[in-house]
Structure formats: C-alpha cells, structure tokens
Design an enzyme around this catalytic site. Sequence first.
Site, mmCIF file in Angstrom:
data_model
loop_
_atom_site.group_PDB
_atom_site.id
_atom_site.type_symbol
_atom_site.label_atom_id
_atom_site.label_comp_id
_atom_site.label_asym_id
_atom_site.label_seq_id
_atom_site.Cartn_x
_atom_site.Cartn_y
_atom_site.Cartn_z
ATOM 1 N N GLY A 31 35.586 33.628 49.788
ATOM 2 C CA GLY A 31 36.512 32.502 49.935
ATOM 3 C C GLY A 31 37.186 32.103 48.637
ATOM 4 N N HIS A 37 42.700 38.732 47.623
ATOM 5 C CA HIS A 37 42.129 38.779 48.978
ATOM 6 C C HIS A 37 43.213 39.092 50.008
ATOM 7 C CE1 HIS A 37 39.339 35.737 46.968
ATOM 8 N NE2 HIS A 37 38.509 36.694 47.326
ATOM 9 N N LYS A 149 39.053 45.521 41.648
ATOM 10 C CA LYS A 149 38.645 44.599 40.588
ATOM 11 C C LYS A 149 37.120 44.633 40.442
ATOM 12 C CE LYS A 149 38.397 40.019 38.992
ATOM 13 N NZ LYS A 149 37.218 39.566 39.719
HETATM 14 P P1 AMP Z 1 35.222 37.857 46.334
HETATM 15 O O1 AMP Z 1 35.683 36.790 47.270
HETATM 16 O O2 AMP Z 1 35.519 37.584 44.900
HETATM 17 O O3 AMP Z 1 33.806 38.293 46.614
HETATM 18 O O4 AMP Z 1 36.123 39.111 46.680
HETATM 19 C C1 AMP Z 1 36.267 39.591 47.997
HETATM 20 C C2 AMP Z 1 37.017 40.910 47.957
HETATM 21 O O5 AMP Z 1 38.284 40.704 47.351
HETATM 22 C C3 AMP Z 1 36.300 41.981 47.142
HETATM 23 O O6 AMP Z 1 36.470 43.238 47.778
HETATM 24 C C4 AMP Z 1 37.030 41.924 45.829
HETATM 25 O O7 AMP Z 1 36.986 43.138 45.119
HETATM 26 C C5 AMP Z 1 38.443 41.638 46.297
HETATM 27 N N1 AMP Z 1 39.229 41.060 45.193
HETATM 28 C C6 AMP Z 1 38.911 39.987 44.415
HETATM 29 N N2 AMP Z 1 39.842 39.792 43.473
HETATM 30 C C7 AMP Z 1 40.777 40.754 43.645
HETATM 31 C C8 AMP Z 1 42.001 41.097 42.991
HETATM 32 N N3 AMP Z 1 42.449 40.401 41.954
HETATM 33 N N4 AMP Z 1 42.704 42.161 43.451
HETATM 34 C C9 AMP Z 1 42.257 42.886 44.509
HETATM 35 N N5 AMP Z 1 41.118 42.615 45.176
HETATM 36 C C10 AMP Z 1 40.389 41.583 44.749
#
Ligand code: AMP
Length: 284
Positions: A31, A37, A149
């Site tokens: 989230g 995302h 990332k």
């Molecule tokens: P998180 O909510 O941070 O656990 O991320 C959820 C998903 O979004 C994971 O697969 C992350 O690698 C991806 N994600 C987070 N930040 C980025 C970004 N800047 N660019 C691409 N994907 C991202």
Amino acid sequence: MKQLHTIAQCKQWIEAAKASGQTIGFVPTMGYLHEGHLALVNAAKQENDLVIMSIFVNPTQFGPGEDYEVYPRDENRDLALAKKVGVDVVFTPTVDEMYPKETTIQIVPGAQKNVLCGKSRPTHFDGVLQVILKLFNIVTPTTAYFGMKDAQQLAIIETFMEAFNFSTTIRRVPTIREEDGLAKSSRNVHLTEIERLEAPAIYKALQSGQALFRKTKNTAQTIETVRQQIETHTSGKIDYVELLAYPQLTPIDAHTTEVIIATAVHFAHTRLIDNIILQIEDEE
Ligand code: AMP
C-alpha cells in the site's frame, strides 16, 4: 472496484472468475501506492482479464526495531488510486486474517538471502516468502507482477517459483523514478526536506558505477566509486554497495551475463534501496 477483506471472500471470487475462464493478474503490495505500483497494475491489465491487488503491510517481513509500526498507510487514498487505474479487486486482509495463529513452519531462502538486504535484514526474505506463498495459494494468479526496484526480492521469488513448480508466471517490471531519478518508494515520505534533495545522488552514483563498470569491468573500483559518490553527496549512512551476478546474486565470473549494482542507504528516519542492472556485452 470490489474490496474484499477475508480469505474466504477472495477465494470465492477467484473461483468464480476462473470458472468463467478469466485470467488473473496479481499485484501484491504493502500500500501507500505510487506510480511504481501503478506500473505493475498497467502491466497486469495488458495481459489479463482481471487484476487483483493485495494491500497488506506484512509484519513477518519486518525485523525487530524496523519500521513496521510507522510504515506509511492510507487505505482510502490507496482505494481511490487503485480504482482510478482500473484494478478489479483489492484484497485488504487484517493481520489476524492472514496470521490467525503462530506457525511453526518457515520457508527459508538459500544463499540468495545472504547478500545485499538479507545481510542486515536476516529474516526479511523468510517473511516475504511466507506471505507470497499464502497470497499465491489464496489468489492462484495466472501471472504476478513485481518491481525491479526490489531486485533481490524478485530474484528470490523467481527461484522459489521454479524450485516448487508454481504455475504462476512472474513478470519483472522496471523501476519507476521521480523526475530527478529517485526511485519511487512509499518510504520516501519519511525523508526530511534536505534528505529528499540529497537522495537523487543515490541513482546518480549507481549510474556512474554502471559507466565505470562497462569500461573497466573492475568490481572493487566500481563499488568504491558508488560508495564515494553517495558519501560525498548525501548525509545518509551506507548499509551496502554490492556488485553481483543477477539473478543468481553470486560474485561475478566469466559466465556472468547480467550484473546488479545495488545499494541501501540509511537516512535519519528511513532506509532507501536502489539498483541498476546491466548486461555484460559479448566482446568477441
Ligand atoms: P511494496 O508496496 O513497496 O512492497 O511494493 C509492492 C511492489 O511494487 C513490489 O513488487 C515492488 O518491487 C514494486 N515497486 C515498488 N516501488 C517501485 C518502483 N519505484 N518501480 C517499480 N516497482 C516498484
């Protein structure tokens, strides 16, 4: 857009969707959504009939003293954004729903967890695989989308999928950045104003490392250059700068075709990660 809170509701919805022959694209998140995302959602929409996003700040992937309690959360904002980009279902379970009792079974990644973030967060990827296994058993996605990332997470999940014969296809989605190069992250809101101005230097340092490595193929010199640039241009404290074969996450050798240069930097209230992946060109 539908919001589902329980595992039973979610399984029921998935069963109905699959019975009518629809493919399911899955985007797991914690989230506090941003364009990173949303890029995963866009990729999922292009390849699937339906897109389901989970929003769950998974406590088991945070170590003692890490930022579980203060991890940014804003469910209403997330729901509005998810709806806007065309997510069909948002799954928002509570911690009790996901972990009604203590489990005695753990999934522990192999050597891929002993480098990069795994060194300073020794149980982090155990928690990641635990929640991914649970979510995949609930959602049984056709295809799931992960951001580059979190390159170590992605490499470990790919290994997990292959080792245990999951039917889900994993897609890698490139890192989405702010205009000044800073990788988008939910944690960026915890940077102070000054740190926010400094933080783009992390990506610039990785880019310098990339250029140097292309020219010299010298691992130690590349790491040192990246370190020096981050130290010079930010007030952050470096957790690591590493250069490894990707996705194996082993030291590079003559057979390496893809290399990751990755770093983690502690600022006053948050820790940021970033990486660049580059191909080693065939020089013959
Ligand atoms: P998180 O909510 O941070 O656990 O991320 C959820 C998903 O979004 C994971 O697969 C992350 O690698 C991806 N994600 C987070 N930040 C980025 C970004 N800047 N660019 C691409 N994907 C991202």
